[in-house]
Design an enzyme around this catalytic site. Sequence first.
Site, short mmCIF file in Angstrom:
data_model
loop_
_atom_site.label_atom_id
_atom_site.label_comp_id
_atom_site.label_asym_id
_atom_site.label_seq_id
_atom_site.Cartn_x
_atom_site.Cartn_y
_atom_site.Cartn_z
N GLU A 1 -13.33 44.18 -10.05
CA GLU A 1 -13.69 44.67 -11.50
C GLU A 1 -12.32 45.17 -12.05
O GLU A 1 -11.71 46.16 -11.37
CB GLU A 1 -14.92 45.68 -11.58
CG GLU A 1 -15.38 45.68 -12.98
CD GLU A 1 -16.39 46.76 -12.94
OE1 GLU A 1 -16.66 47.11 -14.15
OE2 GLU A 1 -16.99 47.14 -12.05
N ARG B 1 -19.00 49.38 3.27
CA ARG B 1 -17.93 49.60 2.75
C ARG B 1 -16.87 50.46 3.68
O ARG B 1 -17.48 51.04 4.77
CB ARG B 1 -17.98 50.68 1.44
CG ARG B 1 -18.76 50.06 0.50
CD ARG B 1 -18.97 51.13 -0.55
NE ARG B 1 -17.88 51.29 -1.52
CZ ARG B 1 -17.52 50.56 -2.56
NH1 ARG B 1 -18.57 49.63 -2.66
NH2 ARG B 1 -16.71 50.69 -3.54
N LYS C 1 -13.13 53.53 -7.79
CA LYS C 1 -11.96 53.51 -8.57
C LYS C 1 -12.37 54.55 -9.77
O LYS C 1 -11.44 55.15 -10.50
CB LYS C 1 -12.07 51.89 -9.32
CG LYS C 1 -11.35 51.20 -8.59
CD LYS C 1 -11.20 49.86 -9.37
CE LYS C 1 -11.72 48.61 -8.77
NZ LYS C 1 -13.01 48.23 -9.29
#
Length: 564
Positions: A40, A265, A275
């Site tokens: 993204e 993750r 982020k």
Amino acid sequence: MNNTNKDDNLENNQDFIREIISKDLSDGKYKRIITRFPPEPNGYMHIGHAKSAFVNFSIASENNGKCNLRFDDTNPSKEEEEFIHAFQNDLKWLGFDYGNKVHYSSDYFDQLYSYAVKLIEMRLAYVCDLNQDEIREYRGTLTTKGKNSPYRDRTIEENLDLFEQMKNGKFKNGTRVLRAKIDMSSGNLNLRDPVIYRIMNIIHHRTGDKWCIYPTYDFAHGQSDSLEKITHSICTVEFEDHRPLYNWFIDKLNIYPSRQIEFARLNISGTMMSKRQLSELVLSNMVNGWDDPRMPTISGMRRRGYPSEAILDFCKRTSITKRTNLVDLSLLEHCVRENLNKSAYRVMAVLNPIKVVIKNYSNDSFEEIDALNNPEDPAMGSRKVPFSREIYIEREDFAEIPPPKFHRLTIGKEVRLRYAYIVKCVDVIKDEKGEVIEIHCEYDENSRGGKPADGRKVRGTIHWVSALKSSRAEIRIYDKLISEKEFDEENSDNMELNPNSIKVLKNCPIEISLENASEGIHYQFERLGYYILDSQDTKSGSLVFNRTVSLRDSWAKKSSFNLK
Ligand code: ATP
Ligand code: MG
């Protein structure tokens, strides 16, 4: 949980994802593997993304397939062109080949809109006038069932009309949404009539003002995979509960079924990896931009001097698992050191200087001493280093009252100056507070190259820089970004920035050859660590070096300890 076994489940290069894919291929389910890396564009690429890119690109290439780069740009409120360029730049630097075409979820806005219309026509979607809070309230909880929206039973015609009006900008932001009509009592909250389109009167970086409604991530992601005929959609475990929803869309729309596989993750101790959090650090000026050398971003690591090969090596060594794991930062640093040990030029610099005067060395001359550029690789040749009567050494390399096993300089004892001579400390000069400010030595003129003619043993070797003929630099030393020892996923917002994450040393004496240092070249400052010129702040005549990593390898120590 530390990831201590270096090669973990990659011992035979097979992890559970590769196993699934091999089986799908041998069962003839898919002919050619297509994966995708779907960032993204709301921030810079970090090492967690590098891990995901590594998994997707390497699995594709091992199977002669391909991996698409697709920007998941469905939320124009947070996305920027800058991030798109940065991601591409970082992916290229890491060596990932995404071909000529870059994909965007926004390429599919027309198609996604018609999928939504199709769902309405099948009575599987409806326009809902509840506001965000009401939707949340009606959704229920893990222990209580949800309630149907009062707008759930609108007719197909009414829904088509309202949805079209939404698209035509007839309603204000947040006044209506389109929801999938699934099951308000489902045990999986994602299936309780999720929102699939929302009104956002925002200009999109690619589609401009064409749209004022945008699909949600959940509606766009699976369908974009399907449209690109992605065979295996590899994502992280937080999307496991979304899989039934993605499969529901695929099933109802009767479109190409991509197979979603989730893995844990990557988390690394001493840093944060979202982020959103990293963006907060940047926006609040707690760090100097996304490429601040303390950041776990690829651009930060590049600026700090991490070679791309070391980052890839790290991605390869960290296992692919289902359970959350916290990888020790020392493994990443180990990969960096291992790479740089082979390639870095050895030079000498002094971070905390104290002057040494060699009383029996001629006052006005200097001589050139031969020094190897890399003892690990003779092909890298040698250079001349000026030696003179006055030199600098590290303050810590001298002790008036030496602790046990101190093999450095002390009064009455000898030490070897790297590549130069054996010197013996004969005296010190102190200031009024009693602190040593100058060290007086005598050198053995028959020990050039560090070898005494009579063969006597001198244990310690220290580095030095000529005071007469040298240069100066600012040197920046980095430490962990956050203080927390253990990564705490629950309380990740409470993590504090390490107040010692950067230390700036001004005016450090450095070997004169570094006046010709060039950008992108790695240096080992002997006995100290690996360094690289800072690409932003170095100006001609004023050098700034970043410490990439120190020489002390706590990973190697830990793992050899583990092997015992
Ligand atoms: P962030 O919170 O950092 O924005 P994200 O998952 O929202 O993370 P995306 O840009 O959506 O970031 O991620 C692109 C791809 O990278 C996704 O497939 C995502 O699962 C993967 N990814 C992101 N962070 C990690 C991580 N720490 N470890 C492994 N994969 C990751
Ligand atoms: Mg995201």
